[in-house]
Design a protein around this motif. Structure first.
Motif, PDB file in Angstrom:
ATOM      1  N   LYS A  41     -25.666 -25.951 -18.792  1.00 52.16           N
ATOM      2  CA  LYS A  41     -24.803 -24.775 -18.661  1.00 52.16           C
ATOM      3  C   LYS A  41     -24.273 -24.302 -20.011  1.00 52.16           C
ATOM      4  N   GLU A  42     -24.087 -25.233 -20.921  1.00 51.25           N
ATOM      5  CA  GLU A  42     -23.481 -24.855 -22.191  1.00 51.25           C
ATOM      6  C   GLU A  42     -24.514 -24.520 -23.264  1.00 51.25           C
TER       7      GLU A  42
ATOM      8  N   ARG B  27     -34.111 -19.181 -27.309  1.00 55.98           N
ATOM      9  CA  ARG B  27     -34.367 -19.972 -28.500  1.00 55.98           C
ATOM     10  C   ARG B  27     -34.991 -19.040 -29.513  1.00 55.98           C
TER      11      ARG B  27
ATOM     12  N   PRO C  74     -32.781 -20.009 -36.222  1.00 57.49           N
ATOM     13  CA  PRO C  74     -31.595 -20.723 -36.676  1.00 57.49           C
ATOM     14  C   PRO C  74     -30.343 -19.871 -36.554  1.00 57.49           C
ATOM     15  N   GLY C  75     -29.212 -20.528 -36.726  1.00 54.55           N
ATOM     16  CA  GLY C  75     -27.943 -19.832 -36.834  1.00 54.55           C
ATOM     17  C   GLY C  75     -27.323 -19.501 -35.501  1.00 54.55           C
ATOM     18  N   ARG C  76     -28.021 -19.774 -34.415  1.00 57.34           N
ATOM     19  CA  ARG C  76     -27.416 -19.426 -33.127  1.00 57.34           C
ATOM     20  C   ARG C  76     -27.230 -20.718 -32.328  1.00 57.34           C
ATOM     21  N   GLY C  77     -26.464 -20.577 -31.301  1.00 58.24           N
ATOM     22  CA  GLY C  77     -26.334 -21.706 -30.383  1.00 58.24           C
ATOM     23  C   GLY C  77     -25.606 -22.881 -30.980  1.00 58.24           C
ATOM     24  N   GLY C  78     -25.052 -22.667 -32.180  1.00 59.91           N
ATOM     25  CA  GLY C  78     -24.426 -23.784 -32.854  1.00 59.91           C
ATOM     26  C   GLY C  78     -23.157 -24.236 -32.184  1.00 59.91           C
ATOM     27  N   ASP C  79     -22.590 -23.377 -31.345  1.00 61.42           N
ATOM     28  CA  ASP C  79     -21.298 -23.741 -30.791  1.00 61.42           C
ATOM     29  C   ASP C  79     -21.403 -24.097 -29.323  1.00 61.42           C
ATOM     30  N   ALA C  80     -22.559 -24.483 -28.931  1.00 62.95           N
ATOM     31  CA  ALA C  80     -22.712 -24.861 -27.526  1.00 62.95           C
ATOM     32  C   ALA C  80     -22.492 -26.350 -27.373  1.00 62.95           C
TER      33      ALA C  80
ATOM     34  N   ARG D 220     -15.123 -26.896 -22.596  1.00 63.91           N
ATOM     35  CA  ARG D 220     -15.954 -27.904 -23.257  1.00 63.91           C
ATOM     36  C   ARG D 220     -15.113 -29.042 -23.811  1.00 63.91           C
TER      37      ARG D 220
ATOM     38  N   TYR E  31     -13.130 -28.706 -30.192  1.00 62.43           N
ATOM     39  CA  TYR E  31     -12.491 -28.128 -29.010  1.00 62.43           C
ATOM     40  C   TYR E  31     -11.090 -28.669 -28.772  1.00 62.43           C
TER      41      TYR E  31
ATOM     42  N   GLN F  20     -24.276 -24.822 -38.452  1.00 56.12           N
ATOM     43  CA  GLN F  20     -23.295 -24.496 -37.424  1.00 56.12           C
ATOM     44  C   GLN F  20     -22.745 -23.095 -37.631  1.00 56.12           C
TER      45      GLN F  20
ATOM     46  N   ARG G 187     -16.734 -26.728 -36.277  1.00 62.19           N
ATOM     47  CA  ARG G 187     -17.876 -27.660 -36.182  1.00 62.19           C
ATOM     48  C   ARG G 187     -18.474 -27.930 -37.558  1.00 62.19           C
TER      49      ARG G 187
ATOM     50  N   VAL H 229     -34.443 -27.373 -36.657  1.00 61.61           N
ATOM     51  CA  VAL H 229     -33.293 -26.474 -36.693  1.00 61.61           C
ATOM     52  C   VAL H 229     -32.470 -26.626 -35.417  1.00 61.61           C
TER      53      VAL H 229
ATOM     54  N   SER I 117     -28.716 -27.655 -35.416  1.00 61.67           N
ATOM     55  CA  SER I 117     -27.650 -26.746 -34.999  1.00 61.67           C
ATOM     56  C   SER I 117     -26.975 -27.244 -33.728  1.00 61.67           C
TER      57      SER I 117
ATOM     58  N   ASN J 173     -24.773 -32.082 -29.410  1.00 55.94           N
ATOM     59  CA  ASN J 173     -24.855 -31.982 -27.959  1.00 55.94           C
ATOM     60  C   ASN J 173     -25.723 -33.091 -27.390  1.00 55.94           C
TER      61      ASN J 173
END
Lengths: 72, 127, 493, 559
Positions: free
Chosen positions: B111-112, B117, B120-126, C158, C239, C301, C306, D528, D532, D536
C-alpha cells in the motif's frame, strides 16, 4: 595612408630623432653591452614592436574566428 | 540427552520464536513469536538457578542448600518488560489495523510503495 | 549531601518528572515539568562532569549494597561525556519541543508525549551511568518502550508501522543482549561490569563467553543501527514527531554505541584472546559498508528527514570504525564523532522540524528556495550539512581527521582513503539539499512560509554553533575524547 | 604584540563583513561595504611585523596571522584595491556580488598574511569560492562553472602537493623550496593555475569579462596576484618560473593585440604582466623578489583603474567591443583620462607607478645577468604599449565615432578612478616614497636622465610602428582560439562529427550489446530502487540479517 596619419607619423619620427640625439649627451649605465649605446632603445623598439604586430597578426590569421563563442 | 533437556528446551524456544518473527507476515503472529523468543531467556536464567534439593533462600534450621534467588528476581523484571512490550505491540497492531485495514506486513508495504517505476528520485518516501 | 547522590539523581529527576507530567494531563503543564526536569538534570550532569574531572571515577552504591549483591553506578571519564551529551541535548530539545509539538500532536496526547520523552531520557541516562549489566537491559527497555510510543505519536500512519517494526527489532536486540548477559552470569556469577572484567581474567577459553560476546555485540548493533541491521531507523526517524526525532537522532544510537564500547573495551578488553572473535575485523567491514551504502541511499531520498536518517546510519559507521580501530587516536576520533554527530544531527533535525512547522513539508522537491524565507533555519541546516561532510572549520572535520590518523596509525592506509572517499558521497546529499534550499527560485511552500520562531531557532543555533565552535577550538572536546579513549583502553584517565 | 589584536586579521574583518552584508539594508549596507576595506587596510598597517602567533591545531603548528614585509606590501595593494573597488562598485545593486567581493578580498588578505600551508590552502579555497560567486552573481552560470572547475583543479593540485610536503617534511611552515620532487611540482602546478600560466591561461580571459561592470574590478586585482605572492614565498629562484613567465608575457601580448573586447584585452594583459612578475621571481635575488612584489603592487593599482574605465564605458554605453566604440573622449573626459593614465602606467611611461616597478624588474634582471630575459621583456614591454597605450585609447575614445547620448558615470565611480589616478601618479613622481615599503629598490635607477630617455625612445618608436601598421591592428569582431577550445568546443565538434557515423556504428554496437544493456538497465534500476526504497524492508528481513550476523560470529567462534 591618409593625410593625418602621415602628419602624425612625421611628428613622431621627429620627436624620436630628437630623443636619439639627446641620447648622445647623457651618461649611460649599460646593463649589458649593446643596451648602453645611444639610440639602442629606438631601433630595438621599432624592431620589436613591428615583430609583435606581425606575429600577432599572423597568429590572428591562423587562430582568429568570426563571431562569438556559442557558450559565452 | 535428559541431562541437557533444559538447554535443549531453551534453544528450541529461542529458535522457534525467532523463526516465527522472520517467517510470518501477520503482525500478531510476529508478536507471538517474539514472546516465545523472550520466554526462552526466562528459562535460560532460571534453570541453572535451580539447585537440586535446594530450598527458597530463607535462613532456617535444617536447611543448608539454597537456590540462587538472583535469577528469579531478574526474570521477574524481564517478565514485566516482556508484558509491557507485548501490550505495546498489540496496541500498535490495533492502531495499524485501524489505519490500514490489514495487519499483514506485505499488504501494508504494498500500500505504501508507489506502483509506478519510472527511474530515480521518486518513491523515496514510501514506507 | 545532595552532591554525593548525583549519579542517581540524573535518573531520578526525569523519572519523577515523567510521573508528574503523566499526572498533570495538561499539555503546557507537562511541558513546563519536562523543561524544569531537563534543566535540573542537565545541571546535575554538569556537576557530575566537574566532579569526575576533579576526583576521577565515582562509584555509587544503590541503597548502600555492595557491588557483589547490589547495583553499582559507576561514572568515569567516558560515560560522564555521554551523560552530559544526553542531558544537554534533552534540555535543548525540550525548549524546542513546545511549538513543534503543538503543531504536530493532538492536544490530549501532549502530556503523554512529554512523559515518554522524559522516560526515554531517563532510560538513556540509566544505560550510561549503570555499572550493572542487567540493570542496563532494564534501562534499555525503558528507553525503548518510550521510544516506540514516541514514534507512534507521529502524524503519518506510516509512523505506526515504523514503531511496530522498531518494536520487533529492538526487542530482538535487547533479548540477544540479555541472553549474552545471562551466559556471562552463568560463567562468572556476577552482573557487575567491573567484577565481570576481573573474573574473566581467570577464565581461559570458555566457549560460553565467546558466544556471550557475540550475542551482546549483535544485540547492541541492532540497537545502534549498524549496517545491515539499520533498516528500522530511517522510517522511525522520518515519521516520528520532529522533536522526538531530534532526541532520538542525537542520543539514542549514541547511548547504544556507548554500551557496545563499554562491553568491547571495559569488559572484554583484556581478553581479546578469550574472545578470539574477529569482532574488530567484522566491525570494520560493516562500518565501511555503512559509510558507503547508507550514504549512497541518502543521496536517492526525497524526504529531507530520510536523507538525514540514512546519513545517520552512514555516520554511525564512522563511529564504529573508530571503535574497531581500537587504538588511542582512532578511538578518540570515534568518540569525538559520536559527540559531534549528535550535535550536528540534532541541529539538522531541529532545522528540518522548523521547516516542517512553517512550510508543512519535508519533501526536497517542494522546498525550493526555502532559504530566502527561512534564512536562519536553512543556514543551520547548511552548517550541519557541512559538518556531516567534514568541511574544515566544522567539528566533523576534526573527528574525521582523528579517524584518518587512527587508520594510518593502525597501518590501514586504504582505510584512510576510504574515509575521505566516503565523504564525497556526503557532499552529494548535502549538496542536493543546499542546491534546492538556496539556489532555486522559491516554490509555493517557500513563499508561504516565514522564519521559524525564536524558541526553535535558539536551541538549533546552540547546536549549529557548537558544530562550528568545536571545529575551530578543537582542543577541549578532543582532550575529553582522548581521556575517554585512554580510560577505555585501560590507561590512566 | 600580535596578541593584542587577537584573531583580528584583515582577512577576518572582510570575510565577516561579507557574510553580514546581505542581512543589512540601505545605507547600512553601503556603509559596511565601504568601511570594511578601510578597516582592513588600517589593520594591515597596525599589525606589528613579527613571526606571528603559533596556534596548535590538531598537532599542526599553524600561524594564521604572520605579518611580514611581503604581507604588508601585498596587504596594502589588496587593501587599496578593495577600498577603491568598493567605492567604485557601491552603486551596484547586486548584493550577492558585493558580499562575495568582500569575502574574496578577505581571502586575498588571508593568503597575504598566512604563515603556514594549511591556512594558505583554506584561504586559497575561499578565494576561489568568492571569485566564482562574483562571476555567478552576474548570471554567467556556465562561465562561472568553467572558472570554478579550473580552480578546483588548481586547488586539488595544491592540496595534493601540500599533503605530500607535510608528510615528507613534517612541517607546515612556508619556506623557500625548489620544485625538486613530485609533490612540490604538484604544489607549483596548483599555484601556477591560479597565476594564469600556460597551458591553462585561457580561464583569465574567459571568466573575468563575464562579471558585471564592478565585479571585474575585483577579479582583476586578487587571484593572480595572490598566486604571485605565494610563488614569492615558496618558489623564489625556481628556474622553471623564468620560462613560464616568458611564455605568459608573449601569450598576453599576442592575444591582447588581437582582442576586440576591452575587458578581454585587459584580461590577456593581466596574464602578460603576471608573466613579468614570474620572470622576476625566477631570478630570485632579494631585489628581484622585491621588484616582483612592487610590480604586483603597481599592477593591482593600474589594472583596477583600467578595469574601472572599462566598466564605466560598459555601464554608460552597454558595450565593450572596440569595433563598436569610438569617439567617447568628448562625452566621458574623466573616464578617458583614467584609461590613459592606467594604460600609460601599464606601458611604464615615466612618472607613473608602472615605470617604477618595471624599472625595478629590469634592474633585477640586469643584476642577475639574465641577458636573454632582459632583452625579451624589453621587447615585449615595447609591444605592450601598442595594445594598451595606443590601440585601446585610440579605438575606444579618440578615433572619430558617432555621436551618442552618453554621460559620465556616477560620482562614486568617478571618485574611485580619481583616487587611483592620484595614487599611481604620486608613486610615479616620488618613487623614493616606496622605499619605506620596499627598501631593496633604493639603488635602482628610475628617474635618471638616461633611463627616462631610454623609455621615451622605446615608447615613441612603438608609436611610430602603431601609426604605420594601424590597418593590421584595427580591431575586428571575433574570437581567438585558445587552449580552452579543448574543453569548450572540442566536445561539441566530436559530438557533431559522431552524429552521422553514430547511426550505423551505434546500431551495430547496440545490437551486440543488447543483452548487456538489458542486464545493466535492470541492474541499475534495481540498484536505484534498492537505494531509494532502502529502508522499506520487511521486519523479517532485518531479523534475518541479525541472525545471520550472529550465526557468523558464533560459527567463527566455534572454529
Amino acid at each position: 595612408m591618409d593625410h593625418t596619419r602621415r602628419l602624425v607619423l612625421i611628428v613622431l619620427l621627429a620627436v624620436l630623432a630628437l630623443l636619439v640625439a639627446a641620447d648622445f649627451f647623457v651618461e649611460h649605465h649599460a646593463s649589458f653591452w649593446i643596451d648602453g649605446t645611444p639610440g639602442f632603445a629606438a631601433w630595438f623598439s621599432l624592431a620589436s614592436a613591428a615583430l609583435a604586430v606581425l606575429v600577432a597578426y599572423g597568429w590572428g590569421l591562423l587562430m582568429r574566428r568570426r563571431g562569438e563563442r556559442a557558450d559565452d | 540427552m535428559i541431562a541437557h533437556f533444559s538447554q535443549i528446551a531453551t534453544i528450541f524456544l529461542m529458535v522457534a520464536g525467532l523463526y516465527v518473527v522472520m517467517a510470518r507476515g501477520n503482525m500478531v503472529k510476529k508478536l507471538i513469536g517474539l514472546s516465545l523468543f523472550q520466554s526462552s531467556v526466562y528459562l535460560l536464567y532460571l534453570l541453572p538457578g535451580k539447585v537440586i534439593g535446594g530450598t527458597a533462600p530463607i535462613i532456617g534450621a535444617g536447611f543448608t542448600v539454597y537456590a540462587n534467588p538472583l535469577p528469579h528476581v531478574l526474570i521477574l523484571t524481564a517478565i514485566v518488560v516482556g508484558i509491557a512490550t507485548l501490550a505495546l505491540g498489540l496496541t500498535l497492531v490495533v492502531r495499524i489495523k485501524e489505519a490500514y485495514g490489514t495487519i499483514e506486513e506485505d499488504e501494508i508495504i504494498a500500500k505504501e510503495t508507489p506502483k509506478t517505476r519510472n527511474g530515480p528520485g521518486r518513491g523515496g518516501d514510501a514506507a | 549531601m545532595i552532591a554525593s547522590h548525583l549519579p542517581v539523581l540524573v535518573i531520578l529527576i526525569p523519572l519523577l518528572g515523567a510521573v508528574l507530567a503523566a499526572l498533570s494531563r495538561h499539555g503546557f503543564a507537562a511541558w513546563l515539568i519536562a523543561l524544569l526536569a531537563s534543566a535540573a538534570m542537565a545541571a546535575a550532569s554538569l556537576a557530575l562532569l566537574f566532579r569526575v574531572q576533579a576526583e576521577g571515577m565515582i562509584s555509587y552504591r544503590i541503597g548502600g549494597w555492595a557491588p557483589e549483591l547490589g547495583i553499582e553506578y559507576r561514572i568515569d571519564a567516558f560515560n560522564v561525556l555521554i551523560v552530559v551529551l544526553v542531558s544537554v541535548v534533552a534540555l535543548l530539545t525540550m525548549i524546542y519541543a513546545r511549538r513543534s509539538v503543538l503543531a504536530e500532536i493532538i492536544p490530549e496526547r501532549i502530556a503523554w508525549f512529554y512523559t515518554m520523552m522524559l522516560l526515554c531520557v531517563a532510560g538513556l541516562l540509566g544505560i550510561a551511568v549503570t555499572g550493572d549489566a542487567f540493570n542496563a537491559f532494564v534501562f534499555l527497555e525503558i528507553s525503548s518502550l518510550a521510544t516506540y510510543t514516541l514514534i507512534a505519536l507521529g502524524r503519518d500512519r506510516r509512523a505506526l508501522v515504523a514503531a511496530y517494526q522498531y518494536l520487533i527489532v529492538g526487542t530482538i536486540g535487547a533479548t540477544l543482549y540479555v541472553i549474552g548477559v545471562g551466559l556471562i552470569y552463568l560463567s562468572t556469577g556476577t552482573l557487575n561490569l567491573g567484577l565481570i572484567a576481573e573474573r574473566l581474567a581467570g577464565i581461559e577459553g570458555s566457549r560460553a563467553l565467546i558466544v556471550a560476546e557475540a550475542f551482546i555485540a549483535v544485540g547492541i548493533c541492532l540497537k545502534l543501527a549498524l549496517f545491515p541491521l539499520h533498516a528500522w531507523l530511517p522510517n522511525a526517524y522520518a515519521y516520528a514527531p520532529s522533536s522526538a526525532a531530534v532526541l532520538l537522532a542525537s542520543t539514542a544510537t549514541k547511548v547504544a554505541i556507548y554500551l557496545l564500547a563499554r562491553f568491547l573495551f571495559t569488559v572484554f578488553g583484556g581478553h581479546v584472546d578469550v574472545g578470539a572473535l574477529p569482532i574488530g575485523a567484522i566491525l570494520i567491514v560493516l562500518s565501511v559498508a555503512a559509510m558507503f551504502i547508507a550514504s549512497a541511499a541518502a543521496v536517492f531520498q526525497n524526504d529531507v528527514k530520510r536523507i538525514l536518517a540514512f546519513s545517520s546510519v552512514g555516520q554511525v559507521g564512522y563511529i564504529t570504525l573508530g571503535l574497531a580501530l581500537a587504538n588511542p587516536t582512532g578511538l578518540a576520533g570515534g568518540l569525538l564523532h559520536l559527540v559531534n554527530h549528535a550535535l550536528m544531527k540534532g541541529a539538522a533535525f531541529m532545522a528540518i522540524g522548523a521547516i516542517v512547522l512553517r512550510a508543512g513539508t519535508a519533501k526536497l522537491d517542494e522546498l525550493s528556495g526555502i532559504g530566502r524565507t527561512m534564512p536562519w533555519t536553512s543556514a543551520a541546516l547548511t552548517v550541519a550539512g557541512l559538518g556531516l561532510i567534514g568541511v574544515p572549520g566544522t567539528s566533523g572535520f576534526v573527528s574525521k581527521y582523528y579517524l584518518i590518523l587512527g587508520a594510518l596509525e593502525a597501518g590501514f592506509g586504504w582505510l584512510a582513503i576510504l574515509i575521505v572517499a566516503s565523504s564525497v558521497i556526503a557532499v552529494l546529499y548535502v549538496g542536493r539539499i543546499v542546491e534546492v534550499v538556496w539556489f532555486r527560485e522559491p516554490a509555493e511552500a517557500a513563499r508561504a512560509s516565514r522564519e521559524a520562531p525564536l524558541e526553535l531557532l535558539l536551541p538549533m543555533w546552540v547546536l549549529a554553533g557548537a558544530t562550528i565552535w568545536f571545529g575551530i577550538d578543537a582542543e577541549w572536546p578532543a582532550g575529553l575524547a582522548a581521556a575517554a579513549a585512554r580510560q577505555l583502553l585501560g590507561g590512566a584517565p | 604584540m600580535t596578541e593584542t589584536f587577537g584573531p583580528l586579521s584583515p582577512a577576518l574583518v572582510l570575510i565577516l563583513a561579507g557574510l553580514v552584508l546581505p542581512l543589512l539594508r540601505g545605507w547600512l549596507r553601503d556603509g559596511l561595504f565601504l568601511i570594511a576595506p578601510v578597516l582592513a587596510l588600517v589593520l594591515v598597517w597596525a599589525l606589528p611585523l613579527g613571526p606571528g602567533l603559533v596556534v596548535d591545531w590538531l598537532g599542526l603548528q599553524l600561524v594564521p596571522l604572520a605579518p611580514d614585509r611581503m604581507a604588508r606590501i601585498f596587504g596594502t595593494a589588496f587593501g587599496l584595491a578593495a577600498i577603491t573597488g568598493a567605492l567604485y562598485g557601491v552603486s551596484q545593486s547586486q548584493v550577492t556580488e558585493k558580499a562575495a567581493a568582500l569575502v574574496y578580498a578577505g581571502a586575498a588578505q588571508g593568503i597575504a598574511f598566512a604563515g603556514d600551508l594549511v591556512t594558505l590552502f583554506i584561504f586559497w579555497e575561499i578565494l576561489a569560492i568568492g571569485s566564482t560567486l562574483v562571476i555567478w552573481s552576474n548570471g554567467h552560470w556556465r562561465a562561472g562553472l568553467r572558472y570554478a572547475l579550473i580552480h578546483v583543479l588548481g586547488g586539488v593540485l595544491l592540496f595534493a602537493g601540500i599533503a605530500a610536503e607535510i608528510s615528507a617534511t613534517g612541517s607546515v611552515g612556508l619556506q623557500a623550496i625548489r620544485a625538486d620532487n613530485f609533490g612540490r611540482w604538484l604544489m607549483l602546478a596548483g599555484i601556477l593555475v591560479n597565476a594564469g600560466a600556460p597551458p591553462l591561461a585561457a580561464w583569465v580571459a574567459d571568466a573575468y569579462p563575464k562579471a558585471s561592470w564592478s565585479g571585474t574590478v575585483f577579479l582583476s586585482a586578487f587571484t593572480t596576484k595572490a598566486a604571485v605572492l605565494v610563488l614569492i614565498r615558496l618558489f623564489p629562484g625556481e628556474p622553471a618560473l623564468l620560462w613560464f613567465g616568458l611564455a605568459m608575457a608573449v601569450y598576453g601580448l599576442a592575444y591582447a593585440l588581437l582582442e576586440n573586447d576591452i575587458r578581454k584585452l585587459l584580461s590577456y594583459s593581466i596574464v602578460g604582466q603576471v608573466g613579468f612578475m614570474l620572470v622576476a621571481i625566477g631570478i630570485g635575488s632579494p631585489l628581484a623578489l622585491a621588484a616582483a612584489a612592487l610590480h604586483a603592487f603597481a599592477h593591482i593599482l593600474y589594472k583596477s583603474l583600467l578595469m574601472m574605465a572599462a566598466g564605466a564605458i560598459l555601464r554608460s554605453t552597454g558595450e565593450t567591443r572596440l569595433s563598436a566604440l569610438g569617439g567617447l573622449a568628448r562625452a566621458m573626459p574623466l573616464t578617458t583620462v583614467a584609461l590613459v593614465i592606467g594604460a600609460f602606467s601599464l606601458s611604464a611611461v615615466p612618472l607613473t607607478a608602472g615605470f617604477v616597478s618595471k624599472s625595478a624588474i629590469m634592474a633585477a634582471l640586469a643584476e642577475g645577468r639574465a641577458a636573454f630575459f632582459w632583452f625579451a621583456l624589453t621587447s615585449i614591454s615595447a609591444g605592450s604599449f601598442l595594445y594598451v597605450g595606443l590601440k585601446l585609447p585610440w579605438f575606444a575614445m579618440f578615433r572619430p565615432g558617432e555621436r551618442r547620448e552618453i554621460a559620465e558615470p556616477v560620482w562614486s565611480m568617478k571618485a574611485a578612478m580619481v583616487l587611483l589616478c592620484g595614487t599611481i601618479l604620486a608613486i610615479g613622481c616620488v618613487p623614493s616614497a616606496l622605499e619605506a615599503l620596499v627598501p631593496e629598490i633604493a639603488d635602482v635607477a628610475i628617474l635618471t636622465p638616461d633611463h627616462v630617455l631610454f623609455q621615451l625612445q622605446l615608447l615613441i618608436a612603438a608609436s611610430c610602428i602603431f601609426v604605420v601598421l594601424l590597418p593590421l591592428l584595427r580591431p575586428r569582431a571575433g574570437t581567438t582560439l585558445d587552449v580552452d577550445w579543448l574543453w569548450r568546443e572540442l566536445p561539441r565538434k566530436v559530438v557533431a562529427m559522431w552524429a552521422p557515423l553514430s547511426a550505423p556504428i551505434g546500431g551495430a554496437i547496440a545490437a551486440g550489446c543488447e543483452p548487456l544493456r538489458v542486464y545493466w538497465t535492470g541492474f541499475s534500476r534495481r540498484a536505484v530502487d534498492n537505494l531509494s526504497g532502502a529502508s522499506n524492508w520487511r521486519t523479517g528481513k532485518i531479523a534475518f540479517w541479525a541472525t545471520a550476523l550472529l550465526a557468523t560470529y558464533v560459527l567463527i567462534a566455534a572454529l
